[in-house]
Motif scaffolding. Structure first.
Motif, PDB file in Angstrom:
ATOM      1  N   ARG A 174      37.867  63.626   6.282  1.00  0.00           N
ATOM      2  CA  ARG A 174      37.315  63.016   7.492  1.00  0.00           C
ATOM      3  C   ARG A 174      37.559  61.506   7.469  1.00  0.00           C
ATOM      4  O   ARG A 174      37.265  60.820   6.488  1.00  0.00           O
ATOM      5  CB  ARG A 174      35.818  63.304   7.578  1.00  0.00           C
ATOM      6  N   LEU A 175      38.120  60.986   8.537  1.00  0.00           N
ATOM      7  CA  LEU A 175      38.297  59.544   8.704  1.00  0.00           C
ATOM      8  C   LEU A 175      37.051  58.965   9.356  1.00  0.00           C
ATOM      9  O   LEU A 175      36.646  59.410  10.437  1.00  0.00           O
ATOM     10  CB  LEU A 175      39.527  59.263   9.569  1.00  0.00           C
ATOM     11  N   PHE A 176      36.423  58.008   8.702  1.00  0.00           N
ATOM     12  CA  PHE A 176      35.191  57.420   9.217  1.00  0.00           C
ATOM     13  C   PHE A 176      35.472  56.105   9.949  1.00  0.00           C
ATOM     14  O   PHE A 176      36.371  55.351   9.558  1.00  0.00           O
ATOM     15  CB  PHE A 176      34.206  57.174   8.075  1.00  0.00           C
ATOM     16  N   PRO A 177      34.691  55.823  11.005  1.00  0.00           N
ATOM     17  CA  PRO A 177      34.851  54.561  11.744  1.00  0.00           C
ATOM     18  C   PRO A 177      34.173  53.422  10.985  1.00  0.00           C
ATOM     19  O   PRO A 177      33.099  52.935  11.371  1.00  0.00           O
ATOM     20  CB  PRO A 177      34.139  54.867  13.065  1.00  0.00           C
ATOM     21  N   VAL A 178      34.804  52.981   9.913  1.00  0.00           N
ATOM     22  CA  VAL A 178      34.129  52.065   8.996  1.00  0.00           C
ATOM     23  C   VAL A 178      33.811  50.708   9.638  1.00  0.00           C
ATOM     24  O   VAL A 178      32.806  50.078   9.293  1.00  0.00           O
ATOM     25  CB  VAL A 178      34.947  51.881   7.704  1.00  0.00           C
TER      26      VAL A 178
END
Length: 410
Positions: A174-178
Protein backbone atom coordinates in the motif's frame (compact mmCIF):
# COMPACT_ATOMS: atom_id res chain seq x y z
CA UNK A 1 26.13 0.73 -22.17
CA UNK A 2 28.88 1.28 -19.61
CA UNK A 3 31.63 -0.78 -18.07
CA UNK A 4 31.25 -0.62 -14.30
CA UNK A 5 33.90 -2.50 -12.30
CA UNK A 6 34.65 -4.38 -15.53
CA UNK A 7 31.00 -5.45 -15.96
CA UNK A 8 28.98 -4.43 -19.01
CA UNK A 9 25.81 -2.75 -17.80
CA UNK A 10 23.21 -2.16 -20.49
CA UNK A 11 19.48 -2.55 -20.91
CA UNK A 12 19.82 -5.29 -23.53
CA UNK A 13 21.98 -7.34 -21.15
CA UNK A 14 20.18 -6.41 -17.93
CA UNK A 15 19.49 -10.07 -17.03
CA UNK A 16 23.25 -10.65 -16.91
CA UNK A 17 23.87 -7.81 -14.44
CA UNK A 18 22.92 -10.06 -11.49
CA UNK A 19 24.33 -13.37 -10.28
CA UNK A 20 21.03 -14.99 -9.27
CA UNK A 21 20.52 -18.74 -9.60
CA UNK A 22 19.06 -19.26 -13.10
CA UNK A 23 17.06 -22.26 -11.84
CA UNK A 24 14.98 -20.05 -9.53
CA UNK A 25 12.33 -17.45 -10.35
CA UNK A 26 13.27 -14.64 -7.99
CA UNK A 27 9.97 -12.75 -7.64
CA UNK A 28 10.64 -11.23 -4.21
CA UNK A 29 13.20 -8.51 -4.78
CA UNK A 30 11.60 -6.44 -2.02
CA UNK A 31 12.63 -8.87 0.72
CA UNK A 32 16.43 -8.80 0.51
CA UNK A 33 17.14 -7.08 -2.78
CA UNK A 34 19.71 -8.47 -5.19
CA UNK A 35 23.12 -6.87 -5.63
CA UNK A 36 24.36 -6.26 -9.18
CA UNK A 37 27.61 -7.94 -10.08
CA UNK A 38 29.27 -4.54 -10.51
CA UNK A 39 28.42 -3.58 -6.91
CA UNK A 40 29.56 -7.02 -5.71
CA UNK A 41 32.93 -6.41 -7.32
CA UNK A 42 33.18 -2.93 -5.82
CA UNK A 43 32.39 -4.43 -2.44
CA UNK A 44 35.08 -7.07 -2.76
CA UNK A 45 37.62 -4.52 -3.97
CA UNK A 46 36.93 -2.37 -0.90
CA UNK A 47 37.25 -5.36 1.40
CA UNK A 48 40.57 -6.24 -0.21
CA UNK A 49 41.70 -2.65 0.37
CA UNK A 50 40.68 -2.87 4.01
CA UNK A 51 42.58 -6.11 4.57
CA UNK A 52 45.69 -4.78 2.85
CA UNK A 53 46.10 -2.09 5.54
CA UNK A 54 43.27 -2.04 8.11
CA UNK A 55 44.72 0.82 10.16
CA UNK A 56 45.01 3.16 7.20
CA UNK A 57 41.60 2.07 5.88
CA UNK A 58 39.83 2.90 9.15
CA UNK A 59 41.79 6.13 9.59
CA UNK A 60 40.41 7.49 6.34
CA UNK A 61 36.88 6.12 6.78
CA UNK A 62 34.98 9.06 8.36
CA UNK A 63 35.48 11.32 5.34
CA UNK A 64 34.76 8.51 2.89
CA UNK A 65 31.53 7.70 4.72
CA UNK A 66 30.56 11.38 4.68
CA UNK A 67 31.26 11.56 0.94
CA UNK A 68 29.07 8.48 0.33
CA UNK A 69 26.31 9.92 2.49
CA UNK A 70 26.31 13.15 0.51
CA UNK A 71 25.99 11.18 -2.73
CA UNK A 72 23.11 9.00 -1.53
CA UNK A 73 21.29 11.86 0.20
CA UNK A 74 21.37 13.90 -2.99
CA UNK A 75 19.71 11.03 -4.88
CA UNK A 76 16.90 10.97 -2.30
CA UNK A 77 16.45 14.72 -1.99
CA UNK A 78 17.59 14.75 1.62
CA UNK A 79 19.85 17.22 3.44
CA UNK A 80 23.24 15.44 3.63
CA UNK A 81 24.07 17.26 6.87
CA UNK A 82 20.81 16.06 8.40
CA UNK A 83 21.07 12.42 7.34
CA UNK A 84 23.03 9.44 8.59
CA UNK A 85 23.89 6.09 7.07
CA UNK A 86 22.54 3.19 9.10
CA UNK A 87 22.32 -0.57 8.66
CA UNK A 88 18.64 -0.80 7.75
CA UNK A 89 15.27 0.84 8.24
CA UNK A 90 14.50 -1.02 11.47
CA UNK A 91 17.79 0.13 12.97
CA UNK A 92 16.95 3.71 11.97
CA UNK A 93 13.53 3.41 13.62
CA UNK A 94 15.17 2.07 16.79
CA UNK A 95 17.54 5.06 16.89
CA UNK A 96 14.60 7.46 16.61
CA UNK A 97 12.51 5.69 19.25
CA UNK A 98 15.26 5.56 21.85
CA UNK A 99 16.14 9.22 21.22
CA UNK A 100 12.63 10.54 21.95
CA UNK A 101 12.83 10.25 25.73
CA UNK A 102 9.52 8.41 26.05
CA UNK A 103 7.90 8.28 29.49
CA UNK A 104 4.96 6.52 31.15
CA UNK A 105 1.72 7.81 29.63
CA UNK A 106 3.28 8.48 26.22
CA UNK A 107 2.21 6.46 23.20
CA UNK A 108 3.53 5.53 19.78
CA UNK A 109 0.85 5.30 17.09
CA UNK A 110 1.24 2.92 14.13
CA UNK A 111 -1.07 1.70 11.37
CA UNK A 112 -2.02 -1.94 10.91
CA UNK A 113 0.12 -1.97 7.74
CA UNK A 114 3.30 -1.39 9.75
CA UNK A 115 6.35 -3.58 9.39
CA UNK A 116 6.54 -6.23 12.10
CA UNK A 117 10.10 -5.54 13.26
CA UNK A 118 9.36 -1.81 13.60
CA UNK A 119 6.31 -2.64 15.71
CA UNK A 120 8.44 -4.94 17.87
CA UNK A 121 10.96 -2.12 18.29
CA UNK A 122 8.24 0.29 19.43
CA UNK A 123 6.86 -2.29 21.86
CA UNK A 124 10.32 -2.94 23.30
CA UNK A 125 10.87 0.77 23.82
CA UNK A 126 7.49 0.90 25.53
CA UNK A 127 8.48 -1.85 27.94
CA UNK A 128 11.70 -0.01 28.71
CA UNK A 129 10.14 3.41 29.28
CA UNK A 130 6.56 2.71 30.32
CA UNK A 131 5.12 4.13 27.09
CA UNK A 132 2.47 2.26 25.10
CA UNK A 133 1.79 1.48 21.45
CA UNK A 134 -1.52 1.79 19.65
CA UNK A 135 -2.68 0.79 16.16
CA UNK A 136 -5.05 2.56 13.78
CA UNK A 137 -6.71 0.32 11.20
CA UNK A 138 -6.54 1.48 7.57
CA UNK A 139 -8.67 -0.44 5.03
CA UNK A 140 -6.77 -1.64 2.03
CA UNK A 141 -9.10 0.21 -0.35
CA UNK A 142 -9.17 3.49 1.60
CA UNK A 143 -8.59 6.63 -0.45
CA UNK A 144 -5.76 8.97 0.45
CA UNK A 145 -8.20 11.37 2.09
CA UNK A 146 -9.74 8.52 4.09
CA UNK A 147 -6.31 7.36 5.22
CA UNK A 148 -5.40 10.86 6.33
CA UNK A 149 -8.70 11.32 8.16
CA UNK A 150 -8.34 8.03 10.02
CA UNK A 151 -4.85 8.89 11.15
CA UNK A 152 -5.86 12.43 12.15
CA UNK A 153 -8.76 11.09 14.23
CA UNK A 154 -6.44 8.66 16.01
CA UNK A 155 -3.89 11.27 17.10
CA UNK A 156 -3.93 12.31 20.77
CA UNK A 157 -2.04 15.61 21.02
CA UNK A 158 -0.03 15.75 24.21
CA UNK A 159 0.02 11.96 24.52
CA UNK A 160 0.95 10.65 21.06
CA UNK A 161 4.70 11.21 21.02
CA UNK A 162 5.35 9.61 17.64
CA UNK A 163 3.35 8.56 14.60
CA UNK A 164 4.93 5.83 12.48
CA UNK A 165 3.58 5.54 8.94
CA UNK A 166 4.84 3.49 6.02
CA UNK A 167 5.66 5.14 2.72
CA UNK A 168 5.05 1.81 0.95
CA UNK A 169 3.86 -0.94 3.29
CA UNK A 170 5.82 -4.18 3.15
CA UNK A 171 2.87 -6.41 4.01
CA UNK A 172 0.31 -4.88 1.64
CA UNK A 173 2.32 -2.87 -0.93
CA UNK A 174 0.00 0.00 0.00
CA UNK A 175 1.29 3.45 -0.96
CA UNK A 176 0.52 5.94 1.80
CA UNK A 177 -0.07 9.69 1.31
CA UNK A 178 2.85 10.57 3.55
CA UNK A 179 2.84 14.28 2.75
CA UNK A 180 -0.82 14.62 3.75
CA UNK A 181 -0.34 12.51 6.87
CA UNK A 182 2.73 14.47 7.91
CA UNK A 183 0.81 17.72 7.50
CA UNK A 184 -2.07 16.70 9.80
CA UNK A 185 0.36 15.32 12.38
CA UNK A 186 2.39 18.51 12.27
CA UNK A 187 -0.77 20.54 12.84
CA UNK A 188 -1.48 18.39 15.90
CA UNK A 189 2.06 18.77 17.20
CA UNK A 190 2.86 15.06 16.76
CA UNK A 191 6.26 14.05 15.32
CA UNK A 192 6.21 11.66 12.34
CA UNK A 193 8.54 8.83 11.39
CA UNK A 194 8.09 7.66 7.79
CA UNK A 195 9.19 4.08 7.16
CA UNK A 196 10.42 4.37 3.58
CA UNK A 197 12.13 0.98 3.40
CA UNK A 198 11.00 0.29 -0.18
CA UNK A 199 11.19 3.80 -1.62
CA UNK A 200 14.86 4.44 -2.56
CA UNK A 201 15.24 3.43 -6.19
CA UNK A 202 11.61 2.35 -6.61
CA UNK A 203 9.93 5.75 -6.50
CA UNK A 204 11.07 9.29 -7.18
CA UNK A 205 11.25 11.06 -3.83
CA UNK A 206 12.31 14.35 -2.29
CA UNK A 207 12.60 13.46 1.36
CA UNK A 208 12.91 17.05 2.57
CA UNK A 209 9.63 17.96 0.83
CA UNK A 210 7.61 15.34 2.73
CA UNK A 211 7.62 17.36 5.92
CA UNK A 212 8.30 14.41 8.23
CA UNK A 213 10.42 14.71 11.35
CA UNK A 214 12.17 11.45 10.51
CA UNK A 215 12.41 9.40 7.32
CA UNK A 216 14.40 6.22 6.83
CA UNK A 217 14.76 4.02 3.75
CA UNK A 218 16.85 1.08 2.54
CA UNK A 219 19.09 1.47 -0.47
CA UNK A 220 19.85 -2.26 -0.56
CA UNK A 221 16.47 -3.13 -2.02
CA UNK A 222 15.56 -1.10 -5.10
CA UNK A 223 18.66 1.12 -5.36
CA UNK A 224 21.03 -1.84 -5.89
CA UNK A 225 23.29 -1.15 -2.90
CA UNK A 226 24.90 -4.00 -0.98
CA UNK A 227 22.82 -5.17 1.96
CA UNK A 228 23.12 -3.18 5.15
CA UNK A 229 22.76 0.28 3.58
CA UNK A 230 20.02 2.71 4.63
CA UNK A 231 19.64 6.45 5.13
CA UNK A 232 18.03 8.10 8.16
CA UNK A 233 16.97 11.70 7.53
CA UNK A 234 16.24 13.92 10.55
CA UNK A 235 14.56 17.33 10.66
CA UNK A 236 16.76 20.15 12.05
CA UNK A 237 15.01 20.48 15.42
CA UNK A 238 15.73 16.85 16.30
CA UNK A 239 19.34 16.44 15.22
CA UNK A 240 20.96 17.37 18.53
CA UNK A 241 18.79 14.79 20.29
CA UNK A 242 19.61 11.81 18.09
CA UNK A 243 21.90 9.28 19.76
CA UNK A 244 23.24 6.01 18.37
CA UNK A 245 22.22 2.68 19.84
CA UNK A 246 25.87 2.18 20.87
CA UNK A 247 28.35 4.94 21.73
CA UNK A 248 31.70 5.06 19.93
CA UNK A 249 34.57 7.48 19.33
CA UNK A 250 32.62 10.00 17.22
CA UNK A 251 30.05 10.64 19.98
CA UNK A 252 31.24 14.22 20.57
CA UNK A 253 31.17 14.98 16.84
CA UNK A 254 27.38 15.21 16.91
CA UNK A 255 24.86 14.02 14.36
CA UNK A 256 25.35 12.37 11.89
CA UNK A 257 28.88 11.17 12.65
CA UNK A 258 27.96 9.86 16.09
CA UNK A 259 25.33 7.60 14.51
CA UNK A 260 27.43 6.43 11.57
CA UNK A 261 30.64 5.58 13.41
CA UNK A 262 30.27 2.25 15.20
CA UNK A 263 33.86 1.11 15.66
CA UNK A 264 35.16 -1.80 13.63
CA UNK A 265 32.01 -2.59 11.69
CA UNK A 266 32.22 -3.48 8.01
CA UNK A 267 31.50 -0.17 6.28
CA UNK A 268 32.31 -1.42 2.80
CA UNK A 269 28.63 -1.93 1.80
CA UNK A 270 28.08 1.81 2.32
CA UNK A 271 31.16 2.72 0.30
CA UNK A 272 30.07 0.40 -2.53
CA UNK A 273 26.50 1.76 -2.59
CA UNK A 274 27.25 4.50 -5.18
CA UNK A 275 28.36 1.77 -7.61
CA UNK A 276 24.95 0.13 -7.33
CA UNK A 277 23.30 3.50 -7.85
CA UNK A 278 25.52 4.09 -10.89
CA UNK A 279 24.32 0.76 -12.33
CA UNK A 280 20.71 1.82 -11.79
CA UNK A 281 21.30 5.15 -13.49
CA UNK A 282 23.11 3.44 -16.37
CA UNK A 283 20.11 1.19 -16.99
CA UNK A 284 17.91 4.29 -16.78
CA UNK A 285 16.05 5.06 -13.56
CA UNK A 286 12.74 5.91 -15.21
CA UNK A 287 12.96 2.96 -17.59
CA UNK A 288 13.68 0.58 -14.71
CA UNK A 289 10.75 1.92 -12.71
CA UNK A 290 8.31 1.64 -15.58
CA UNK A 291 9.52 -1.88 -16.45
CA UNK A 292 9.33 -3.12 -12.85
CA UNK A 293 5.88 -1.65 -12.20
CA UNK A 294 4.57 -3.21 -15.40
CA UNK A 295 5.93 -6.64 -14.50
CA UNK A 296 4.49 -6.53 -10.98
CA UNK A 297 1.07 -5.55 -12.36
CA UNK A 298 1.27 -8.33 -14.95
CA UNK A 299 2.20 -10.88 -12.32
CA UNK A 300 -0.68 -9.80 -10.08
CA UNK A 301 -3.08 -10.07 -12.99
CA UNK A 302 -2.11 -13.56 -14.20
CA UNK A 303 -1.69 -15.10 -10.76
CA UNK A 304 -4.95 -13.51 -9.60
CA UNK A 305 -6.76 -14.94 -12.62
CA UNK A 306 -5.31 -18.39 -11.93
CA UNK A 307 -6.68 -18.24 -8.38
CA UNK A 308 -10.07 -17.03 -9.55
CA UNK A 309 -9.74 -13.49 -8.25
CA UNK A 310 -11.75 -10.96 -10.24
CA UNK A 311 -9.69 -8.06 -11.61
CA UNK A 312 -11.69 -5.59 -9.54
CA UNK A 313 -10.72 -7.44 -6.35
CA UNK A 314 -6.99 -7.10 -6.95
CA UNK A 315 -5.63 -4.38 -4.64
CA UNK A 316 -3.77 -1.47 -6.19
CA UNK A 317 -0.95 0.41 -4.48
CA UNK A 318 -3.42 2.96 -3.09
CA UNK A 319 -3.99 6.57 -4.02
CA UNK A 320 -2.86 7.82 -7.39
CA UNK A 321 -0.63 5.22 -9.03
CA UNK A 322 2.78 6.79 -9.69
CA UNK A 323 5.22 5.30 -12.13
CA UNK A 324 7.42 2.70 -10.52
CA UNK A 325 5.34 0.92 -7.85
CA UNK A 326 6.93 -2.51 -8.28
CA UNK A 327 5.12 -4.61 -5.66
CA UNK A 328 1.57 -6.00 -5.86
CA UNK A 329 -0.41 -8.40 -3.68
CA UNK A 330 -2.88 -11.16 -4.55
CA UNK A 331 -5.44 -12.47 -2.03
CA UNK A 332 -5.10 -16.18 -1.37
CA UNK A 333 -8.15 -18.43 -0.92
CA UNK A 334 -9.95 -18.09 2.41
CA UNK A 335 -8.18 -19.99 5.17
CA UNK A 336 -4.88 -20.30 3.31
CA UNK A 337 -1.84 -18.76 5.06
CA UNK A 338 -4.06 -16.76 7.42
CA UNK A 339 -1.49 -16.96 10.24
CA UNK A 340 2.18 -16.03 10.24
CA UNK A 341 3.41 -19.64 10.72
CA UNK A 342 1.15 -20.85 7.90
CA UNK A 343 2.31 -18.02 5.64
CA UNK A 344 5.95 -18.86 6.32
CA UNK A 345 5.32 -22.55 5.62
CA UNK A 346 3.55 -21.80 2.33
CA UNK A 347 6.38 -19.53 1.23
CA UNK A 348 8.83 -22.40 1.72
CA UNK A 349 6.56 -24.82 -0.17
CA UNK A 350 6.28 -22.47 -3.13
CA UNK A 351 10.07 -22.18 -3.20
CA UNK A 352 10.57 -25.94 -2.99
CA UNK A 353 7.75 -27.14 -5.23
CA UNK A 354 7.38 -24.33 -7.76
CA UNK A 355 10.92 -22.99 -7.82
CA UNK A 356 9.81 -19.42 -7.15
CA UNK A 357 10.85 -17.05 -4.40
CA UNK A 358 7.78 -15.05 -3.36
CA UNK A 359 6.54 -13.35 -0.21
CA UNK A 360 3.50 -14.77 1.59
CA UNK A 361 1.94 -12.46 4.15
CA UNK A 362 -0.70 -12.97 6.82
CA UNK A 363 -2.55 -9.67 7.16
CA UNK A 364 -6.04 -8.73 8.30
CA UNK A 365 -7.05 -12.31 8.94
CA UNK A 366 -6.14 -13.77 5.56
CA UNK A 367 -3.18 -14.77 3.44
CA UNK A 368 -1.70 -12.66 0.66
CA UNK A 369 0.89 -13.36 -2.01
CA UNK A 370 3.23 -10.43 -2.71
CA UNK A 371 4.94 -10.26 -6.09
CA UNK A 372 7.73 -7.92 -7.16
CA UNK A 373 9.07 -6.95 -10.55
CA UNK A 374 12.74 -6.33 -11.31
CA UNK A 375 14.86 -5.97 -14.43
CA UNK A 376 16.06 -9.56 -14.26
CA UNK A 377 12.49 -10.94 -14.32
CA UNK A 378 10.49 -12.11 -17.35
CA UNK A 379 6.78 -12.58 -17.88
CA UNK A 380 7.23 -16.33 -18.26
CA UNK A 381 8.18 -16.57 -14.59
CA UNK A 382 4.82 -15.20 -13.47
CA UNK A 383 3.06 -17.41 -16.02
CA UNK A 384 4.79 -20.47 -14.57
CA UNK A 385 3.79 -19.51 -11.04
CA UNK A 386 0.21 -18.95 -12.15
CA UNK A 387 0.18 -22.38 -13.81
CA UNK A 388 1.55 -24.30 -10.82
CA UNK A 389 0.20 -22.45 -7.79
CA UNK A 390 -3.44 -23.63 -7.91
CA UNK A 391 -2.37 -27.29 -7.79
CA UNK A 392 -0.03 -26.60 -4.89
CA UNK A 393 -2.77 -24.85 -2.92
CA UNK A 394 -5.17 -27.72 -3.57
CA UNK A 395 -2.61 -30.17 -2.22
CA UNK A 396 -1.86 -31.86 -5.53
CA UNK A 397 1.73 -30.65 -5.93
CA UNK A 398 4.38 -32.50 -3.96
CA UNK A 399 7.28 -32.75 -6.40
CA UNK A 400 10.29 -30.46 -6.40
CA UNK A 401 10.66 -28.91 -9.87
CA UNK A 402 13.47 -29.96 -12.16
CA UNK A 403 15.86 -26.95 -12.18
CA UNK A 404 16.80 -27.60 -15.79
CA UNK A 405 13.20 -27.03 -16.84
CA UNK A 406 12.97 -23.54 -15.30
CA UNK A 407 14.04 -20.59 -17.39
CA UNK A 408 14.80 -18.69 -14.18
CA UNK A 409 15.61 -15.02 -13.86
CA UNK A 410 18.43 -14.52 -16.33
Amino acid sequence: MALIEGVEVSWDRRHECFSLDPAVSYLNHGARGAVPVAAQRALQRLRDEAEANPIRFFRDLPERIAHTRRHLAAFLGADPDGAALVGNTTAGAAIVLQSLGLRPGDEVLLTDHRYGAVAFTAEREGRRTGASTRTVDVPLDATDDEVTARVADALRPGRTRLLVVDHIASATARLFPVEQVAAVARAAGVPVLVDGAHVPGMLPVRVDAIGADFWVGNLHKWAYAPRGTALLSVAPRWRDRIDPLAVSWEQDAGFPARVEWQGTLDYTPWLAAPTGLFALRTLGVDRVREHNAGLAAYGQRVVGAALGVAPGDLPGPGGALPAGVAMRIVPLPAGVAATVPDAEALEVRIADEVGAMVAVMAWDGRGWLRLCGQVYNRREEYDRLAERLPALLSGNSRTRPNPSSASGSR
